[in-house]
Scaffold this motif. Structure first.
Motif, mmCIF file in Angstrom:
data_model
loop_
_atom_site.group_PDB
_atom_site.id
_atom_site.type_symbol
_atom_site.label_atom_id
_atom_site.label_comp_id
_atom_site.label_asym_id
_atom_site.label_seq_id
_atom_site.Cartn_x
_atom_site.Cartn_y
_atom_site.Cartn_z
ATOM 1 N N TRP A 93 77.690 -6.886 28.703
ATOM 2 C CA TRP A 93 78.165 -8.266 28.804
ATOM 3 C C TRP A 93 77.270 -9.189 27.994
ATOM 4 O O TRP A 93 77.752 -10.045 27.261
ATOM 5 N N MET A 94 75.968 -9.026 28.114
ATOM 6 C CA MET A 94 75.035 -9.912 27.393
ATOM 7 C C MET A 94 75.197 -9.769 25.878
ATOM 8 O O MET A 94 75.212 -10.772 25.164
ATOM 9 N N ARG A 95 75.319 -8.530 25.416
ATOM 10 C CA ARG A 95 75.518 -8.316 23.964
ATOM 11 C C ARG A 95 76.805 -8.991 23.495
ATOM 12 O O ARG A 95 76.819 -9.692 22.484
ATOM 13 N N ASN A 96 77.881 -8.758 24.213
ATOM 14 C CA ASN A 96 79.175 -9.324 23.815
ATOM 15 C C ASN A 96 79.194 -10.839 23.912
ATOM 16 O O ASN A 96 79.754 -11.507 23.040
ATOM 17 N N PHE A 97 78.601 -11.386 24.956
ATOM 18 C CA PHE A 97 78.603 -12.836 25.129
ATOM 19 C C PHE A 97 77.844 -13.512 23.995
ATOM 20 O O PHE A 97 78.344 -14.447 23.375
ATOM 21 N N SER A 98 76.650 -13.019 23.717
ATOM 22 C CA SER A 98 75.838 -13.680 22.692
ATOM 23 C C SER A 98 76.432 -13.534 21.301
ATOM 24 O O SER A 98 76.255 -14.407 20.450
ATOM 25 N N SER A 99 77.171 -12.467 21.062
ATOM 26 C CA SER A 99 77.758 -12.292 19.730
ATOM 27 C C SER A 99 79.125 -12.956 19.595
ATOM 28 O O SER A 99 79.611 -13.157 18.488
ATOM 29 N N THR A 100 79.751 -13.332 20.719
ATOM 30 C CA THR A 100 81.096 -13.905 20.681
ATOM 31 C C THR A 100 81.120 -15.412 20.896
ATOM 32 O O THR A 100 81.875 -16.109 20.231
ATOM 33 N N PHE A 101 80.299 -15.911 21.846
ATOM 34 C CA PHE A 101 80.340 -17.346 22.134
ATOM 35 C C PHE A 101 79.844 -18.127 20.929
ATOM 36 O O PHE A 101 78.861 -17.776 20.296
ATOM 37 N N ASN A 102 80.570 -19.209 20.635
ATOM 38 C CA ASN A 102 80.274 -19.998 19.451
ATOM 39 C C ASN A 102 80.471 -21.466 19.788
ATOM 40 O O ASN A 102 81.527 -21.860 20.269
ATOM 41 N N ASP A 103 79.451 -22.275 19.515
ATOM 42 C CA ASP A 103 79.555 -23.712 19.782
ATOM 43 C C ASP A 103 80.600 -24.386 18.906
ATOM 44 O O ASP A 103 81.011 -25.506 19.179
ATOM 45 N N ASN A 104 81.039 -23.713 17.852
ATOM 46 C CA ASN A 104 82.059 -24.284 16.966
ATOM 47 C C ASN A 104 83.479 -24.061 17.474
ATOM 48 O O ASN A 104 84.435 -24.494 16.848
ATOM 49 N N MET A 105 83.616 -23.372 18.600
ATOM 50 C CA MET A 105 84.945 -23.169 19.186
ATOM 51 C C MET A 105 85.495 -24.531 19.620
ATOM 52 O O MET A 105 84.734 -25.425 19.965
ATOM 53 N N SER A 106 86.794 -24.635 19.635
ATOM 54 C CA SER A 106 87.403 -25.859 20.170
ATOM 55 C C SER A 106 87.156 -25.895 21.673
ATOM 56 O O SER A 106 86.827 -24.878 22.291
ATOM 57 N N GLU A 107 87.328 -27.048 22.262
ATOM 58 C CA GLU A 107 87.102 -27.197 23.695
ATOM 59 C C GLU A 107 88.015 -26.254 24.490
ATOM 60 O O GLU A 107 87.566 -25.600 25.432
ATOM 61 N N GLU A 108 89.265 -26.145 24.073
ATOM 62 C CA GLU A 108 90.208 -25.262 24.762
ATOM 63 C C GLU A 108 89.773 -23.803 24.631
ATOM 64 O O GLU A 108 89.859 -23.030 25.584
ATOM 65 N N GLU A 109 89.304 -23.403 23.462
ATOM 66 C CA GLU A 109 88.832 -22.034 23.257
ATOM 67 C C GLU A 109 87.606 -21.747 24.120
ATOM 68 O O GLU A 109 87.499 -20.668 24.707
ATOM 69 N N LYS A 110 86.707 -22.722 24.208
ATOM 70 C CA LYS A 110 85.517 -22.550 25.041
ATOM 71 C C LYS A 110 85.909 -22.355 26.494
ATOM 72 O O LYS A 110 85.400 -21.464 27.173
ATOM 73 N N GLU A 112 88.768 -21.343 27.781
ATOM 74 C CA GLU A 112 89.441 -20.052 27.961
ATOM 75 C C GLU A 112 88.432 -18.900 27.943
ATOM 76 O O GLU A 112 88.450 -18.019 28.798
ATOM 77 N N PHE A 113 87.545 -18.925 26.955
ATOM 78 C CA PHE A 113 86.533 -17.873 26.810
ATOM 79 C C PHE A 113 85.597 -17.853 28.020
ATOM 80 O O PHE A 113 85.346 -16.801 28.606
ATOM 81 N N LEU A 114 85.086 -19.026 28.396
ATOM 82 C CA LEU A 114 84.123 -19.094 29.493
ATOM 83 C C LEU A 114 84.756 -18.754 30.838
ATOM 84 O O LEU A 114 84.094 -18.183 31.706
ATOM 85 N N SER A 115 86.022 -19.061 31.016
ATOM 86 C CA SER A 115 86.722 -18.668 32.252
ATOM 87 C C SER A 115 86.781 -17.154 32.365
ATOM 88 O O SER A 115 86.524 -16.586 33.437
ATOM 89 N N ALA A 116 87.109 -16.504 31.268
ATOM 90 C CA ALA A 116 87.146 -15.040 31.255
ATOM 91 C C ALA A 116 85.755 -14.462 31.494
ATOM 92 O O ALA A 116 85.593 -13.488 32.245
ATOM 93 N N GLU A 117 84.742 -15.070 30.882
ATOM 94 C CA GLU A 117 83.371 -14.583 31.042
ATOM 95 C C GLU A 117 82.869 -14.795 32.468
ATOM 96 O O GLU A 117 82.131 -13.963 32.998
#
Length: 149
Positions: A93-110, A112-117
């Motif tokens: 999880w830590m490897r995938n989170f750090s390589s996938t999460f991006n501050d440049n994502m749109s608010e909606e993408e963040k 959606e992504f963070l809800s799944a995480e």
């Protein structure tokens, strides 16, 4: 009297309109706050689970050692494997989170992504607690060898 009532009405309307403008801004900022809040929730769960990794590793090793030559070796090894699986889930999880999460994502993408995480971290938290509880229960039930007394 009519002039005062009219003036009060106009002032009231003016204040009401001014209060609506910040509400729209608050809606926008609460949208931003939603992703930040969600990220904090995810990281809080992570921070709760992470300190358990070292005790899990030690318990895993103890169970593996106890399994050698034991009639209950399958029980001990199964508990050790559960601990190993929980640790691997956290590391992955830590490897995938750090390589996938991006501050440049749109608010909606963040969001959606963070809800799944968050859901993933809740499952990892549960998996970790169950594996640790079961492993500790099994380890404390291991009979002490008579020659070690």
């Amino acid at each position: 009297m009519k002039k005062i009532t009219l003036l009060a009405f106009i002032l009231g309307l003016s204040f009401a309109c001014q209060n609506n403008a910040p509400a729209d801004e608050n809606t926008e900022s609460s949208s931003i706050s939603e992703s930040e809040s969600l990220k904090k929730e995810v990281m809080d769960i992570h921070d709760e689970v992470m300190p358990q990794m070292t005790p899990m590793g030690k318990l895993q090793a103890q169970l593996q050692e106890a399994s050698i030559g034991s009639e209950d070796s399958l029980t001990y090894m199964t508990a050790a494997q559960d601990l190993k699986f929980a640790k691997q889930a956290m590391m992955e999880w830590m490897r995938n989170f750090s390589s996938t999460f991006n501050d440049n994502m749109s608010e909606e993408e963040k969001i959606e992504f963070l809800s799944a995480e968050k859901n993933k971290m809740q499952r990892i938290d549960s998996l970790t607690k169950v594996a640790l509880d079961r492993g500790q229960e099994i380890f404390t039930a291991i009979p002490v060898a008579q020659d070690s007394l």
